[in-house]
Write a protein that holds these residues in place. Structure first.
Motif, mmCIF file in Angstrom:
data_model
loop_
_atom_site.group_PDB
_atom_site.id
_atom_site.type_symbol
_atom_site.label_atom_id
_atom_site.label_comp_id
_atom_site.label_asym_id
_atom_site.label_seq_id
_atom_site.Cartn_x
_atom_site.Cartn_y
_atom_site.Cartn_z
ATOM 1 N N ALA A 152 0.808 -1.220 0.000
ATOM 2 C CA ALA A 152 0.000 0.000 0.000
ATOM 3 C C ALA A 152 0.841 1.271 0.000
ATOM 4 O O ALA A 152 0.298 2.366 -0.083
ATOM 5 C CB ALA A 152 -0.937 0.015 1.209
ATOM 6 N N GLY A 153 2.186 1.148 0.116
ATOM 7 C CA GLY A 153 3.041 2.315 0.103
ATOM 8 C C GLY A 153 4.052 2.304 1.242
ATOM 9 O O GLY A 153 4.231 1.294 1.936
ATOM 10 N N GLU A 154 4.728 3.427 1.435
ATOM 11 C CA GLU A 154 5.698 3.577 2.515
ATOM 12 C C GLU A 154 5.120 4.499 3.581
ATOM 13 O O GLU A 154 4.504 5.515 3.257
ATOM 14 C CB GLU A 154 7.018 4.131 1.978
ATOM 15 C CG GLU A 154 7.728 3.180 1.027
ATOM 16 C CD GLU A 154 9.133 3.652 0.700
ATOM 17 O OE1 GLU A 154 9.722 4.380 1.529
ATOM 18 O OE2 GLU A 154 9.635 3.294 -0.370
ATOM 19 N N PHE A 155 5.362 4.155 4.850
ATOM 20 C CA PHE A 155 4.741 4.882 5.949
ATOM 21 C C PHE A 155 5.724 5.066 7.104
ATOM 22 O O PHE A 155 6.459 4.139 7.465
ATOM 23 C CB PHE A 155 3.525 4.109 6.485
ATOM 24 C CG PHE A 155 2.487 3.775 5.449
ATOM 25 C CD1 PHE A 155 1.440 4.638 5.189
ATOM 26 C CD2 PHE A 155 2.567 2.597 4.723
ATOM 27 C CE1 PHE A 155 0.483 4.335 4.239
ATOM 28 C CE2 PHE A 155 1.620 2.277 3.766
ATOM 29 C CZ PHE A 155 0.581 3.153 3.522
ATOM 30 N N ASP A 156 5.705 6.262 7.674
ATOM 31 C CA ASP A 156 6.351 6.484 8.965
ATOM 32 C C ASP A 156 5.341 6.117 10.040
ATOM 33 O O ASP A 156 4.201 6.612 10.021
ATOM 34 C CB ASP A 156 6.778 7.944 9.118
ATOM 35 C CG ASP A 156 7.915 8.308 8.173
ATOM 36 O OD1 ASP A 156 8.851 7.495 8.054
ATOM 37 O OD2 ASP A 156 7.862 9.384 7.563
ATOM 38 N N THR A 157 5.725 5.245 10.974
ATOM 39 C CA THR A 157 4.778 4.736 11.965
ATOM 40 C C THR A 157 5.347 4.807 13.370
ATOM 41 O O THR A 157 6.561 4.918 13.574
ATOM 42 C CB THR A 157 4.395 3.269 11.671
ATOM 43 O OG1 THR A 157 5.520 2.410 11.952
ATOM 44 C CG2 THR A 157 3.953 3.080 10.235
ATOM 45 N N THR A 158 4.442 4.726 14.324
ATOM 46 C CA THR A 158 4.790 4.566 15.735
ATOM 47 C C THR A 158 4.206 3.243 16.222
ATOM 48 O O THR A 158 3.035 2.955 15.968
ATOM 49 C CB THR A 158 4.233 5.718 16.583
ATOM 50 O OG1 THR A 158 4.805 6.952 16.138
ATOM 51 C CG2 THR A 158 4.560 5.517 18.057
ATOM 52 N N ILE A 159 5.030 2.447 16.902
ATOM 53 C CA ILE A 159 4.589 1.148 17.403
ATOM 54 C C ILE A 159 3.914 1.336 18.759
ATOM 55 O O ILE A 159 4.494 1.928 19.675
ATOM 56 C CB ILE A 159 5.761 0.171 17.550
ATOM 57 C CG1 ILE A 159 6.456 -0.031 16.199
ATOM 58 C CG2 ILE A 159 5.291 -1.167 18.109
ATOM 59 C CD1 ILE A 159 7.725 -0.854 16.287
ATOM 60 N N SER A 160 2.681 0.833 18.883
ATOM 61 C CA SER A 160 1.969 0.859 20.164
ATOM 62 C C SER A 160 1.875 -0.559 20.710
ATOM 63 O O SER A 160 1.407 -1.472 20.013
ATOM 64 C CB SER A 160 0.556 1.435 19.993
ATOM 65 O OG SER A 160 0.597 2.817 19.716
ATOM 66 N N VAL A 197 -6.452 -0.599 -0.695
ATOM 67 C CA VAL A 197 -7.578 0.259 -0.355
ATOM 68 C C VAL A 197 -8.226 0.709 -1.647
ATOM 69 O O VAL A 197 -7.530 1.049 -2.597
ATOM 70 C CB VAL A 197 -7.130 1.513 0.427
ATOM 71 C CG1 VAL A 197 -8.283 2.504 0.575
ATOM 72 C CG2 VAL A 197 -6.590 1.135 1.789
ATOM 73 N N TYR A 198 -9.540 0.644 -1.729
ATOM 74 C CA TYR A 198 -10.186 1.358 -2.820
ATOM 75 C C TYR A 198 -11.479 1.959 -2.323
ATOM 76 O O TYR A 198 -12.093 1.484 -1.392
ATOM 77 C CB TYR A 198 -10.381 0.503 -4.068
ATOM 78 C CG TYR A 198 -11.400 -0.603 -4.019
ATOM 79 C CD1 TYR A 198 -12.717 -0.363 -4.392
ATOM 80 C CD2 TYR A 198 -11.037 -1.898 -3.658
ATOM 81 C CE1 TYR A 198 -13.646 -1.386 -4.406
ATOM 82 C CE2 TYR A 198 -11.965 -2.927 -3.662
ATOM 83 C CZ TYR A 198 -13.259 -2.668 -4.035
ATOM 84 O OH TYR A 198 -14.176 -3.679 -4.038
ATOM 85 N N ASN A 199 -11.840 3.056 -2.978
ATOM 86 C CA ASN A 199 -12.988 3.845 -2.569
ATOM 87 C C ASN A 199 -14.076 3.739 -3.620
ATOM 88 O O ASN A 199 -13.816 3.896 -4.798
ATOM 89 C CB ASN A 199 -12.604 5.317 -2.411
ATOM 90 C CG ASN A 199 -11.406 5.496 -1.508
ATOM 91 O OD1 ASN A 199 -11.416 5.050 -0.370
ATOM 92 N ND2 ASN A 199 -10.354 6.114 -2.017
ATOM 93 N N VAL A 200 -15.282 3.452 -3.184
ATOM 94 C CA VAL A 200 -16.435 3.427 -4.070
ATOM 95 C C VAL A 200 -17.348 4.568 -3.662
ATOM 96 O O VAL A 200 -17.640 4.736 -2.477
ATOM 97 C CB VAL A 200 -17.195 2.085 -3.967
ATOM 98 C CG1 VAL A 200 -18.421 2.093 -4.863
ATOM 99 C CG2 VAL A 200 -16.269 0.942 -4.337
ATOM 100 N N GLU A 201 -17.749 5.378 -4.613
ATOM 101 C CA GLU A 201 -18.637 6.492 -4.288
ATOM 102 C C GLU A 201 -19.893 5.948 -3.624
ATOM 103 O O GLU A 201 -20.592 5.105 -4.197
ATOM 104 C CB GLU A 201 -19.038 7.245 -5.553
ATOM 105 C CG GLU A 201 -17.892 8.007 -6.199
ATOM 106 C CD GLU A 201 -17.495 9.237 -5.419
ATOM 107 O OE1 GLU A 201 -18.151 9.532 -4.396
ATOM 108 O OE2 GLU A 201 -16.536 9.904 -5.828
#
Length: 497
Positions: free
Chosen positions: A180-188, A234-238
């Motif tokens: 889905a891409g590259e992400f900066d994250t915080t681990i909880s 992820v995809y979006n449907v109107e």
């Protein structure tokens, strides 16, 4: 450790994704977002891995609709979890669907329906909180609160006949790269007696550090090994225009828009929903070229709507009506016919008849709407629910929410769709751009460029791209793949037969 425990916790990890429905795709124009942060019309998919085994299952979530549950406002969420292959055969066989009706203001559950499809008989359980509210949050509501708090805080989880304290504590940072891409994250870190009571040694969730707090990955460590849920699409449907919802039916009502009446007896060729962007009988004619050399004429046709195999069906057809001799690819008479759901465009069946070098692709595929499997002869391939064929995808893309992201470094409105090609489903990623002027059949027109990445290196090296018209019809004006181009040269409407 019980199998139902794994079901619950994979559901819990999958529920993390539902929290993102609130903010994922904030750049869309006027999205239908509930006060509790759930975005109607958005679907998320996750791949499941176990130890060294990748893709041993999948999880899917879909924010379906909003309406009424009795006299209460409600939203409908659906979830699907399925393990496949070695994990299903040797360790944990999971095939579960869940539908949750929740309060749009608070996200608290009103009614939860679980369906276990893993045995010989389907088992269904229903929890109804419409008359007696739950003493705490269910799994979905818990994750909504966790997302809203950026993965930090203490909450009350009510499961079965007990309540548990659940605490999320942010720790270190981690940069993740997924489909889905590259992400900066915080681990909880997630701590709860509920986890310890069921043999969960460690649970961690990676929340993205942007304003969406997207759960990019969740990890669940048990005595037998570690599970991971990793965001894959992820995809979006109107969403459909909201209308007066129907009254609830207990015990499992559906808060949804007023359904379109089903004619009795069935009437052929009823009009299609305007949200789809095209009408029954639409015919689009394309000139196919290799560089500047025309090689064939292709026609796409939303042919007819009929009752076939006990289902309301729309027939879509792609046909090569003429081909330049010696073009090396197409032959006159090549065609693909897809029978799809007229409401969602999800396929029931597709038959491909090609000749020449493409003849190896000729086959009939059937789509099991209950399990998600795609069946070709005696072969059965597990695929995500809602997987499209290439032909149904070309029509469905016209109804997708394809507003470009305002921040090119954070393309939150990229859309992912599962599409079945030769022998498996691939995740197509659609990257929308701002409208531009292009030349189509000698005319300058406004169009939106949509770049498509298929995760198939041979195709991606050719740069698959489509340009859609910017009007309500969202006509596919032009396609490009390497040196090949299909250009719209005529649009008409034939009366459905």
């Amino acid at each position: 450790m019980r199998i139902d425990l794994i079901q619950k916790f994979i559901l819990m990890l999958a529920a993390v994704a539902a929290a993102t429905l609130s903010t994922f795709g904030q750049d869309a124009a006027k999205p239908d977002v509930t006060p509790s942060g759930i975005r109607i019309g958005e679907r998320l998919t996750y791949n499941i891995s176990f130890q060294k085994y990748d893709n041993v299952g999948f999880a899917e979530l879909f924010a379906v609709s909003r309406g009424k549950l009795g006299d209460a406002d409600a939203i409908e969420l659906r979830m699907r979890i399925k393990t496949t292959g070695l994990l299903s055969a040797a360790f944990y066989q999971i095939d579960e669907s869940r539908t949750t009706f929740a309060n749009p203001e608070t996200g608290a559950p009103l009614l939860v329906k679980r369906q276990d499809n893993s045995g010989l008989a389907i088992k269904e359980t229903v929890s109804n909180y419409t008359n007696s509210p739950s003493p705490g949050l269910d799994l979905l509501a818990l994750i909504y609160r966790a997302r809203a708090s950026a993965g930090a805080g203490s909450f009350v989880l009510a499961e079965g006949d007990r309540s548990y304290s659940v605490t999320l504590q942010p720790t270190t940072s981690e940069r993740l790269k997924t489909e889905a891409g590259e992400f900066d994250t915080t681990i909880s870190n997630v701590q709860s007696e509920y986890l310890a009571q069921h043999g969960i040694l460690l649970m961690r969730v990676n929340f993205s550090t942007d304003e969406s707090h997207l759960p990019v990955m969740a990890r669940l460590k048990t005595a037998k090994g570690e599970f991971k849920l990793i965001l894959s699409g992820v995809y979006n449907v109107e969403p459909e225009v909201e209308t007066t919802p129907t009254p609830a039916v207990i015990p499992t009502p559906r808060p949804a828009n007023t359904p379109r009446p089903t004619p009795t007896p069935y009437i052929d060729n009823e009009p299609l929903a305007p949200e789809l962007g095209f009408a029954l009988g639409e015919k689009l004619t394309y000139r196919v070229s290799d560089g500047s050399r025309p090689i064939a004429t292709l026609v796409l046709n939303a042919k007819e709507r009929k009752f076939i195999s006990q289902a309301d069906s729309l027939l879509l057809q792609a046909s090569v009506v003429n081909a330049v001799q010696g073009n090396g690819i197409f032959s006159g008479g090549d065609n693909i016919v897809a029978r799809v759901d007229p409401e969602t465009l999800a396929p029931f069946e597709v038959t491909t008849r090609l000749s020449g070098p493409l003849s190896v692709l000729s086959k009939t595929l059937r789509f099991d709407r209950r399990t998600g499997a795609v069946i070709a002869g005696s072969e059965r391939v597990d695929s995500p629910m809602g997987t499209h064929t290439l032909l149904s995808f070309l029509y469905a893309v016209r109804s997708f929410n394809l507003n470009p992201s305002r921040d090119a470094r954070n393309p939150v409105n990229d859309t992912r769709v599962a599409v079945f090609l030769t022998d498996r489903a691939s995740i197509f990623m659609l990257r929308p751009f701002e409208p531009e002027t292009i030349t189509v059949n000698g005319q300058k027109l406004q169009a939106q460029k949509v770049a498509i990445r298929t995760n198939i290196p041979q195709l991606d090296s050719l740069g698959l791209t489509v340009w859609l018209s910017t009007d309500q019809a969202r006509l596919p004006l032009m396609f490009k793949l390497g040196s090949y181009q299909a250009e719209l040269i005529a649009s008409s409407k034939d009366p459905a037969k």
